[in-house]
Scaffold this motif. Structure first.
Motif, PDB file in Angstrom:
ATOM      1  N   ASP A  36      -3.879  -5.344  15.718  1.00 20.33           N
ATOM      2  CA  ASP A  36      -3.739  -4.282  14.777  1.00 20.33           C
ATOM      3  C   ASP A  36      -5.331  -3.963  14.638  1.00 20.33           C
ATOM      4  O   ASP A  36      -5.903  -4.505  13.625  1.00 20.33           O
ATOM      5  CB  ASP A  36      -3.153  -4.769  13.578  1.00 20.33           C
ATOM      6  CG  ASP A  36      -2.935  -3.693  12.456  1.00 20.33           C
ATOM      7  OD1 ASP A  36      -3.416  -2.531  12.661  1.00 20.33           O
ATOM      8  OD2 ASP A  36      -2.521  -3.863  11.317  1.00 20.33           O
ATOM      9  N   THR A  46      -0.170  -2.978  -9.284  1.00 20.53           N
ATOM     10  CA  THR A  46       0.849  -1.982  -8.508  1.00 20.53           C
ATOM     11  C   THR A  46       1.634  -3.188  -7.446  1.00 20.53           C
ATOM     12  O   THR A  46       2.421  -2.703  -6.681  1.00 20.53           O
ATOM     13  CB  THR A  46      -0.288  -1.248  -7.411  1.00 20.53           C
ATOM     14  OG1 THR A  46      -1.326  -1.898  -6.874  1.00 20.53           O
ATOM     15  CG2 THR A  46      -0.845  -0.065  -8.491  1.00 20.53           C
ATOM     16  N   ASN A  47       1.115  -4.450  -7.248  1.00 19.33           N
ATOM     17  CA  ASN A  47       1.762  -5.233  -6.001  1.00 19.33           C
ATOM     18  C   ASN A  47       1.123  -6.561  -6.696  1.00 19.33           C
ATOM     19  O   ASN A  47       0.128  -6.853  -7.150  1.00 19.33           O
ATOM     20  CB  ASN A  47       1.295  -4.931  -4.653  1.00 19.33           C
ATOM     21  CG  ASN A  47       2.298  -5.317  -3.635  1.00 19.33           C
ATOM     22  OD1 ASN A  47       3.235  -5.825  -4.052  1.00 19.33           O
ATOM     23  ND2 ASN A  47       2.131  -5.094  -2.414  1.00 19.33           N
ATOM     24  N   HIS A  49      -9.322  -0.823   3.724  1.00 19.95           N
ATOM     25  CA  HIS A  49      -8.253  -1.251   2.773  1.00 19.95           C
ATOM     26  C   HIS A  49      -7.663  -2.577   3.210  1.00 19.95           C
ATOM     27  O   HIS A  49      -6.406  -2.720   2.802  1.00 19.95           O
ATOM     28  CB  HIS A  49      -7.187  -0.269   2.373  1.00 19.95           C
ATOM     29  CG  HIS A  49      -8.058   1.073   1.985  1.00 19.95           C
ATOM     30  ND1 HIS A  49      -6.910   2.046   1.978  1.00 19.95           N
ATOM     31  CD2 HIS A  49      -9.189   1.519   1.449  1.00 19.95           C
ATOM     32  CE1 HIS A  49      -7.781   3.092   1.424  1.00 19.95           C
ATOM     33  NE2 HIS A  49      -9.171   2.909   1.171  1.00 19.95           N
ATOM     34  N   ARG A  50      -8.678  -3.495   3.666  1.00 17.08           N
ATOM     35  CA  ARG A  50      -8.148  -4.691   4.075  1.00 17.08           C
ATOM     36  C   ARG A  50      -8.971  -6.022   3.533  1.00 17.08           C
ATOM     37  O   ARG A  50     -10.054  -5.587   3.097  1.00 17.08           O
ATOM     38  CB  ARG A  50      -8.383  -4.874   5.718  1.00 17.08           C
ATOM     39  CG  ARG A  50      -7.222  -4.068   6.568  1.00 17.08           C
ATOM     40  CD  ARG A  50      -7.378  -4.284   8.075  1.00 17.08           C
ATOM     41  NE  ARG A  50      -6.699  -3.685   8.606  1.00 17.08           N
ATOM     42  CZ  ARG A  50      -6.215  -3.769   9.918  1.00 17.08           C
ATOM     43  NH1 ARG A  50      -6.928  -4.491  10.645  1.00 17.08           N
ATOM     44  NH2 ARG A  50      -5.200  -3.105  10.655  1.00 17.08           N
ATOM     45  N   ASP A 107      -3.254  -6.340   4.580  1.00 14.66           N
ATOM     46  CA  ASP A 107      -3.273  -5.056   4.560  1.00 14.66           C
ATOM     47  C   ASP A 107      -3.166  -4.490   3.189  1.00 14.66           C
ATOM     48  O   ASP A 107      -1.862  -4.540   2.502  1.00 14.66           O
ATOM     49  CB  ASP A 107      -2.523  -4.311   5.594  1.00 14.66           C
ATOM     50  CG  ASP A 107      -2.627  -2.654   5.720  1.00 14.66           C
ATOM     51  OD1 ASP A 107      -2.659  -2.160   4.410  1.00 14.66           O
ATOM     52  OD2 ASP A 107      -2.448  -2.323   6.689  1.00 14.66           O
ATOM     53  N   ASP A 162      -2.668  -1.476   1.698  1.00 14.58           N
ATOM     54  CA  ASP A 162      -2.126  -0.387   1.810  1.00 14.58           C
ATOM     55  C   ASP A 162      -0.576  -0.878   1.767  1.00 14.58           C
ATOM     56  O   ASP A 162       0.392  -0.217   0.948  1.00 14.58           O
ATOM     57  CB  ASP A 162      -2.390   0.637   2.791  1.00 14.58           C
ATOM     58  CG  ASP A 162      -3.632   1.164   2.759  1.00 14.58           C
ATOM     59  OD1 ASP A 162      -4.020   1.315   1.552  1.00 14.58           O
ATOM     60  OD2 ASP A 162      -4.294   1.658   3.636  1.00 14.58           O
ATOM     61  N   ASP A 163      -0.214  -1.548   2.608  1.00 15.10           N
ATOM     62  CA  ASP A 163       1.506  -1.974   2.833  1.00 15.10           C
ATOM     63  C   ASP A 163       1.811  -3.223   2.368  1.00 15.10           C
ATOM     64  O   ASP A 163       3.015  -3.750   2.242  1.00 15.10           O
ATOM     65  CB  ASP A 163       1.834  -1.505   4.252  1.00 15.10           C
ATOM     66  CG  ASP A 163       0.983  -2.544   5.202  1.00 15.10           C
ATOM     67  OD1 ASP A 163       0.675  -3.569   4.872  1.00 15.10           O
ATOM     68  OD2 ASP A 163       1.060  -2.020   6.345  1.00 15.10           O
ATOM     69  N   GLY A 164       0.584  -4.127   2.128  1.00 14.18           N
ATOM     70  CA  GLY A 164       0.939  -5.433   1.765  1.00 14.18           C
ATOM     71  C   GLY A 164       1.355  -6.489   2.557  1.00 14.18           C
ATOM     72  O   GLY A 164       1.741  -7.735   2.202  1.00 14.18           O
ATOM     73  N   SER A 165       1.049  -6.210   3.809  1.00 15.10           N
ATOM     74  CA  SER A 165       1.445  -7.033   4.952  1.00 15.10           C
ATOM     75  C   SER A 165       0.474  -7.923   5.173  1.00 15.10           C
ATOM     76  O   SER A 165      -0.719  -7.908   4.860  1.00 15.10           O
ATOM     77  CB  SER A 165       1.637  -6.252   6.306  1.00 15.10           C
ATOM     78  OG  SER A 165       0.303  -5.933   6.597  1.00 15.10           O
TER      79      SER A 165
END
Length: 567
Positions: free
Chosen positions: A432, A369-370, A392-393, A408, A410-413
């Motif tokens: 965060d 997925t990424n 999810h980290r 992260d 979830d968002d790939g940051s």
């Protein structure tokens, strides 16, 4: 920071590097690829092996805090041997801070499952185990399970690998033999099969044993469901085959005497298995490798996604081709949620002296997925990742370059901070906070394959505790000795360095206990600076609020740092 003295006693520090005390703190794995990814582990192994020259400095000893150990005679000069076993010495069994009384015990693994008595510092042997081969985990308070694989020899059957489920409750041991496995006809003397790995769900009720056996042309991979409370092992479900790699181009067989077996240099890295926290999904993968005498290699790979029923039975199996094209020896792979898998890998084929690190994420069907590029590591790379499955980290720690990274999933940051080895505090990134209480998990199967975990999270998720290391001397990819830099206390939300606790031993791992206290494990045979000394492995318990040493246990292990058995 410390006062230099000539004795060989433990270095005991009762305050942080800064001297400050925080207030209000609650409990809060051939080739360059393999060398790079497991380099930190290699540093530790070399440290255990007592190789090469050492640092000059000796640790301090605060006589007002701990009793002075009996001085050791000066040893005759010798050349250090690889994997040398440290000699038992008369260091204190236990020393405690004033007015501190500890009760209960901690479970440790090594060549055996043992209890460490926190009051007396003595250990008692309960059951033989094979560290980095057996699956050992806690299933409740003072209740532990070992999926133990024992090699034996039967006069009629030859070599047999017994699969035992061992339940340990206090001092009571119950053993159930689940199966007796014979090697395949194609089993290699260099790597006897079956090759095994184990995964269990979050509640430690359902398990899967992945197995690989060899034929003349391939390895055959399968899984067997395991009912842990019922102590039963089901029949094998075949997943597929991984072909033996072809010889590298231009390679010629190594000449051997006619009465000697051929050296094929063919191995299987695996099988590896991971199970989702809810026990409904699992993945299995393996990588075949063939090496020539000049170091060239060829590989073959295979990976599968498995669907499991509520009782742990296998409902469906499918190939997962997206999982297979990753480099050899990815550093850490695990589920970040019930339906997500993350893999930490490195690509050494870059112009930079350091490999390029990346993170690949996959869905429940094993589809990619990424792919996230990560900050460059130091010479030795990142250690095993720490997952917060609830949020999810993923957290990465480079114990040599002193870099902390948060991803992260979830968002790939990606956020990161690097600390100076002399710093006791440092600014971080934009705050965060995690939304949910953490659910910490490592990047391993139930069989601990990474050597040690160099970063841990507090129970409330506010802090990360990481052990820093300093290579004593390097030559190419070889490192001789490793010194300790202490425990780095990091704010999980900002990645800021809040405080650094001065080292008290040659600590290589850190963990948190259910009550919030912080525990570190120290190498035998090395002092803080990586110098060879005649010490045993040690374990230190600290107060999470200020890093104050509550107790030091000095005679815990011989051949490696003590390993804490946790959930």
């Amino acid at each position: 920071m410390t006062e230099r003295r000539g004795d060989q006693g433990f270095a005991v520090v009762t305050q942080s590097v800064t001297g400050r005390r925080r207030r209000g703190r609650g409990p809060t794995r051939p080739g360059r690829i393999g060398v790079v990814i497991v380099a930190v582990a290699a540093v530790v192994l070399v440290g255990i092996g007592l190789l090469g020259p050492r640092l000059n400095a000796r640790p301090s000893f605060d006589a007002a805090f701990f009793a002075t150990p009996t001085p050791l005679p000066t040893p005759e000069p010798t050349y250090p041997r690889p994997a040398a076993t440290p000699i038992t010495t008369p260091l204190p069994v236990v020393t405690k801070a004033e007015n501190v009384e500890l009760e209960g015990s901690l479970a440790l693994s090594g060549d055996a499952f043992r209890y460490l008595d926190l009051a007396t510092g003595t250990t008692r042997r309960i059951h033989d185990i094979q560290l980095w081969g057996d699956a050992v985990f806690a299933t409740g308070v003072d209740r532990y399970v070992c999926i133990c694989f024992v090699d034996d020899y039967d006069v009629s059957a030859g070599r047999v690998r017994t699969v035992d489920l061992v339940t340990i409750v206090g001092d009571d041991v119950t053993k159930t033999t689940l199966d007796r496995l014979r090697p395949s006809a194609g089993s290699s003397p260099d790597q006897p099969d079956p090759l095994l790995d184990v995964a269990v769900d979050h509640d430690h009720r359902l398990g899967l044993i992945a197995a690989a056996t060899r034929t003349k042309t391939d390895w055959r991979v399968g899984v067997r469901p395991l009912d842990i409370p019922g102590a039963s092992l089901e029949k094998q479900t075949v997943l597929g085959r991984i072909a033996l790699p072809a010889p590298p181009a231009g390679a010629s067989p190594t000449p051997v005497a006619s009465d000697q077996p051929s050296e094929e240099n063919v191995y299987l890295d695996g099988p590896h298995i991971r199970m989702a926290p809810d026990g409904r999904t699992a993945v299995v993968w393996a990588l075949g490798q063939r090496y020539s005498e000049d170091g060239e290699s060829t590989t073959t790979q295979g990976a599968w996604r498995i669907r499991l029923g509520p009782d742990g039975s296998v409902d469906d199996v499918a190939e997962a081709p997206d999982l297979t094209p990753w480099p050899q020896y990815c550093g850490g792979i695990g589920f970040s949620a019930e339906d997500r898998l993350a893999a930490l890998c490195a690509d050494p084929n870059t112009a930079s002296p350091q490999p390029a690190w990346f993170l690949r994420t996959f869905d429940a069907d094993g589809r990619k997925t990424n792919e996230i590029r990560l900050p460059e590591s130091g010479d030795f790379g990142y250690s095993e990742p720490l997952f917060d499955q609830a949020n999810h980290r993923m957290y990465l720690w480079d114990p040599i370059a002193l870099r902390i990274v948060r991803i992260d999933l979830d968002d790939g940051s990606v956020q990161s901070t690097t600390f100076d080895s002399a710093s006791s505090s440092a600014a971080g990134v934009t705050r965060d906070d995690a939304a949910l209480p953490p659910e910490w998990h490592d990047g391993d199967s139930a069989v601990q394959q990474a050597l040690y975990e160099s970063v841990a999270g507090s129970a409330d998720g506010r802090h990360l505790y990481a052990v820093g290391m300093r290579p004593n001397q390097t030559s190419g990819f070889e490192t001789y000795g490793v010194g300790a830099l202490g425990v780095f206390v990091i704010d999980a939300a900002t990645l800021a360095l809040e405080e650094r606790w001065a080292p008290a031993a040659n600590d290589v791992w850190v963990a948190t206990l259910p009550d919030g206290r912080v525990v570190t494990g120290g190498n035998p045979g090395l002092n803080i600076d990586g110098e060879q000394v005649q010490w045993e492995g040690s374990l230190t318990i600290r107060d999470a609020a200020d890093g104050r040493i509550l107790a030091r246990y000095g005679r815990v292990s011989i051949d490696q740092a003590p390993v804490l058995v946790g959930p």
